[in-house]
Design a protein around this motif. Structure first.
Motif, short mmCIF file in Angstrom:
data_model
loop_
_atom_site.label_atom_id
_atom_site.label_comp_id
_atom_site.label_asym_id
_atom_site.label_seq_id
_atom_site.Cartn_x
_atom_site.Cartn_y
_atom_site.Cartn_z
N ALA A 1 0.86 -1.24 0.04
CA ALA A 1 0.12 0.13 -0.20
C ALA A 1 0.77 1.30 -0.01
N LEU A 2 1.79 1.34 1.02
CA LEU A 2 2.83 2.23 0.73
C LEU A 2 3.55 2.58 -0.55
N ALA A 3 3.95 1.49 -0.85
CA ALA A 3 4.66 1.66 -2.21
C ALA A 3 3.71 2.25 -3.28
N ALA A 4 2.59 1.84 -3.45
CA ALA A 4 1.55 2.22 -4.45
C ALA A 4 1.30 3.46 -4.36
N ALA A 5 1.36 4.15 -3.13
CA ALA A 5 1.00 5.73 -2.77
C ALA A 5 2.38 6.34 -2.74
N ASP A 6 3.55 5.60 -3.30
CA ASP A 6 4.82 6.32 -3.32
C ASP A 6 5.15 7.03 -2.11
N LEU A 7 4.92 6.23 -0.96
CA LEU A 7 5.32 6.62 0.43
C LEU A 7 6.68 5.51 0.69
N PRO A 8 7.53 6.27 1.74
CA PRO A 8 8.84 5.33 2.09
C PRO A 8 8.29 4.06 2.58
N VAL A 9 9.24 3.10 2.27
CA VAL A 9 8.97 1.70 2.87
C VAL A 9 10.32 1.06 3.33
N ASP A 10 11.31 1.80 2.91
CA ASP A 10 12.89 1.07 3.09
C ASP A 10 12.94 0.73 4.71
N ASP A 11 12.40 1.34 5.53
CA ASP A 11 12.74 1.13 7.18
C ASP A 11 11.51 0.62 7.89
N ILE A 12 10.27 0.56 7.12
CA ILE A 12 9.05 0.32 8.06
C ILE A 12 9.42 -1.46 9.16
N ASP A 13 10.34 -1.92 8.84
CA ASP A 13 10.39 -3.15 9.74
C ASP A 13 11.55 -2.97 10.64
N GLN A 14 12.10 -1.72 10.72
CA GLN A 14 13.13 -1.63 11.97
C GLN A 14 12.57 -1.30 13.10
N ALA A 15 13.64 -1.55 13.96
CA ALA A 15 13.04 -1.34 15.45
C ALA A 15 12.63 0.22 15.67
#
Length: 145
Positions: free
Chosen positions: A19-33
């Protein structure tokens, strides 16, 4: 029945990422602490996601996204209010965000545009603030009283 729950499972994290990628929002760090994401559902149907980064009195609202076919029905406002309740109960006093497209939406919810240079160090040092969002993004903040 509409309810909010933490994103806990791989399929939910994958749906958030998509959903974030489709909206052109940042995804690179969403699974970090240090990041927590919430999922808004109506029964088994996903409506949207929202996240928060950090701890303490200042936190960064991350990536509010309503799935495209669910927009325009007040779901976004409900999702932001749920996040605010969640962070306030955990000691948050100010919620900060960056946006390139939703300034009017967040202004209606009580967020005010601020000069980026006034952001607290803990917010300015975040990866989203320092690297992931463009310098043209509007910095906004809401203080809870």
């Amino acid at each position: 029945m509409v309810f909010v729950e933490p994103v806990r499972f791989k399929d939910e994290l994958d749906a958030l990422r998509d959903a974030l990628a489709a909206a052109d929002l940042p995804v690179d760090d969403i699974d970090q602490a240090g990041r927590q994401f919430l999922l808004l559902r109506d029964g088994a149907e996903r409506l949207g996601f929202i996240g928060v980064e950090g701890e303490g009195p200042d936190r960064l609202l991350r990536s509010a996204i309503i799935l495209p076919d669910k927009r325009g029905a007040g779901v976004g406002s409900q999702l932001v209010k749920e996040l605010e309740t969640f962070v306030r109960s955990d000691g948050c006093e100010r919620l900060h965000l960056l946006t390139t497209t939703a300034e009017a939406f967040f202004a209606r919810l009580g967020y005010r545009a601020k000069d980026r240079s006034t952001a607290p160090q803990v917010i300015a040092a975040s990866r989203e603030f320092a690297e992931l969002c463009p310098g043209s993004a509007i910095y906004m903040m809401k203080t809870f009283k």
